[in-house]
Design an enzyme around this catalytic site. Structure first.
Site, mmCIF file in Angstrom:
data_model
loop_
_atom_site.group_PDB
_atom_site.id
_atom_site.type_symbol
_atom_site.label_atom_id
_atom_site.label_comp_id
_atom_site.label_asym_id
_atom_site.label_seq_id
_atom_site.Cartn_x
_atom_site.Cartn_y
_atom_site.Cartn_z
ATOM 1 N N TYR A 87 -29.667 30.487 -0.797
ATOM 2 C CA TYR A 87 -30.468 29.257 -0.847
ATOM 3 C C TYR A 87 -29.888 28.340 -1.917
ATOM 4 O O TYR A 87 -29.677 28.738 -3.062
ATOM 5 C CB TYR A 87 -31.893 29.651 -1.180
ATOM 6 N N ASP A 140 -43.434 29.250 -18.900
ATOM 7 C CA ASP A 140 -43.070 28.802 -17.550
ATOM 8 C C ASP A 140 -43.509 27.341 -17.427
ATOM 9 O O ASP A 140 -44.696 27.049 -17.296
ATOM 10 C CB ASP A 140 -43.794 29.718 -16.545
ATOM 11 N N ILE A 141 -42.543 26.426 -17.494
ATOM 12 C CA ILE A 141 -42.865 24.997 -17.477
ATOM 13 C C ILE A 141 -42.857 24.489 -16.038
ATOM 14 O O ILE A 141 -41.829 24.550 -15.352
ATOM 15 C CB ILE A 141 -41.875 24.200 -18.349
ATOM 16 N N GLY A 142 -44.009 24.035 -15.597
ATOM 17 C CA GLY A 142 -44.130 23.535 -14.226
ATOM 18 C C GLY A 142 -44.189 22.021 -14.190
ATOM 19 O O GLY A 142 -43.848 21.348 -15.172
ATOM 20 N N ASN A 143 -44.616 21.476 -13.080
ATOM 21 C CA ASN A 143 -44.663 20.023 -12.930
ATOM 22 C C ASN A 143 -45.864 19.392 -13.611
ATOM 23 O O ASN A 143 -45.835 18.211 -13.947
ATOM 24 C CB ASN A 143 -44.657 19.645 -11.450
ATOM 25 N N THR A 146 -67.023 17.673 9.946
ATOM 26 C CA THR A 146 -65.787 17.196 9.315
ATOM 27 C C THR A 146 -65.340 18.058 8.135
ATOM 28 O O THR A 146 -64.163 18.401 8.031
ATOM 29 C CB THR A 146 -65.961 15.723 8.882
ATOM 30 N N ASP A 174 -38.512 29.048 -10.995
ATOM 31 C CA ASP A 174 -39.818 29.720 -10.943
ATOM 32 C C ASP A 174 -39.904 30.628 -9.707
ATOM 33 O O ASP A 174 -40.469 31.724 -9.766
ATOM 34 C CB ASP A 174 -40.984 28.718 -10.980
ATOM 35 N N SER A 233 -49.652 24.059 -7.209
ATOM 36 C CA SER A 233 -49.692 22.675 -6.712
ATOM 37 C C SER A 233 -48.858 22.562 -5.441
ATOM 38 O O SER A 233 -49.185 21.796 -4.542
ATOM 39 C CB SER A 233 -49.202 21.703 -7.781
ATOM 40 N N GLY A 268 -35.668 26.851 -6.922
ATOM 41 C CA GLY A 268 -36.316 26.660 -8.223
ATOM 42 C C GLY A 268 -36.341 27.961 -9.018
ATOM 43 O O GLY A 268 -36.583 29.034 -8.463
#
Lengths: 204, 204
Positions: A65, A5-8, A141, A71, A89, A69
């Site tokens: 759609y 599974d090739i992602g970014n 914060t 994935d 991500s 993608g």
């Protein structure tokens, strides 16, 4: 047979139940001796080994759609009814009903959101706190930021899932799954979808 | 008398009902002939004119929040009960009850979030669409992103505001205000808080 599974930002491999990540440079310097069935959402990388077989066309996926993608298709492919959340991500959230994809949306992932605050002001640089109490208004914060990252995402998933089953995957999937009673975390959900598509093609 | 609200990316001035922005370089090259009462959240910039008077210490603000930005204090300072949303480069959301600040949180602003998607993948580069339909699951990437930016923020504001009054300010304040019936958009909310603090010091 390997799955990939090739992602970014990296590639994930699945070898007979075992999953592991690999960076792109290493991937293209390795000699593969067996077939690698892969999907790829990264327009800037393509595996150079001849053993790699792109299975994107194997998915027989029912959706309106445009440009979903592969994935996300793979992640939804084994789910008949429910909400699929792939928290990496980016966090993709997709709805399946009777085996049809009803649409979905994308929010930036936790680490990307954290980086955002730092870009707005150095005062807003902080670390991820998985123990943040969402039932209490933040009083400093770092809590204000962690609350601001996590609470809107959870409310948004609650809002569309209601009593539907929730299927989480991805690096932050197990973290988000804990906020829901009707949730399943499956780190190999995308690979299961790929396996289903390959089986349907009678390649196994 | 001028008022000046120095942020992370520019300074906003308020001159007797008129508001305008100025970049930092121009600010420090201008000769000011009257007093400028200012607040400043930017740790990397300080006005060099002697006419500038920092009024941070003028606010008599009831909170347990540690390190609350003076712009958030000023935005809340005229509100007795309700939720204050300052939607700029960051979106701060603060709750006031009986004149006391009960806490608040921070989410990245719309333009920062949009940039995030682009950093994750060039496929996710898109434009802000203020007309996105939040009642329909997105069926294409640009809608999936706009929905993913706007819907979680709105749900999160709904979740904490319930029947409370909502006070919006900041560049994207009027956009968000439209999603709520019990909302007021006041682009000069921070300046009103500053004026109140100055008046309390009997400087006006």
């Amino acid at each position: 047979m390997l799955l990939c599974d090739i992602g970014n930002f990296s590639a994930k491999f699945y070898d007979n139940g075992k999953a592991y990540s690999m960076d792109f440079e290493k991937l293209n310097n390795l000699a593969f001796d067996k077939k690698v069935y892969f999907i790829n959402v990264n327009k800037n990388f393509y595996p150079n080994s001849r053993k790699f077989i792109n299975i994107e066309s194997y998915f027989n996926f029912d959706t309106n759609y445009i440009g979903l993608g592969v994935d996300r298709i793979a992640g939804c492919y084994t789910i008949k009814d429910g909400v699929v959340v792939d928290a990496g991500s980016a966090i993709t959230i997709d709805i399946m009903k009777d085996g049809m994809h009803l649409g979905g949306y994308i929010v930036p992932g936790i680490s990307k959101l954290l980086k955002n605050y730092e870009d707005i002001s150095p005062i807003l640089k902080t670390y991820f706190n998985s123990q943040i109490n969402l039932d209490k208004m933040p009083q400093k914060t770092s809590d204000a930021i962690n609350y601001g990252i996590i609470s809107p995402i959870i409310l948004s998933i609650q809002n569309i899932s209601k009593d539907k089953n929730l299927y989480f995957t991805g690096g932050d999937g197990s973290f988000f799954a804990k906020f829901f009673t009707n949730s399943i975390y499956d780190k190999n959900l995308i690979f299961r979808g790929m396996l289903k598509a390959i089986k349907e093609k009678e390649l196994l």
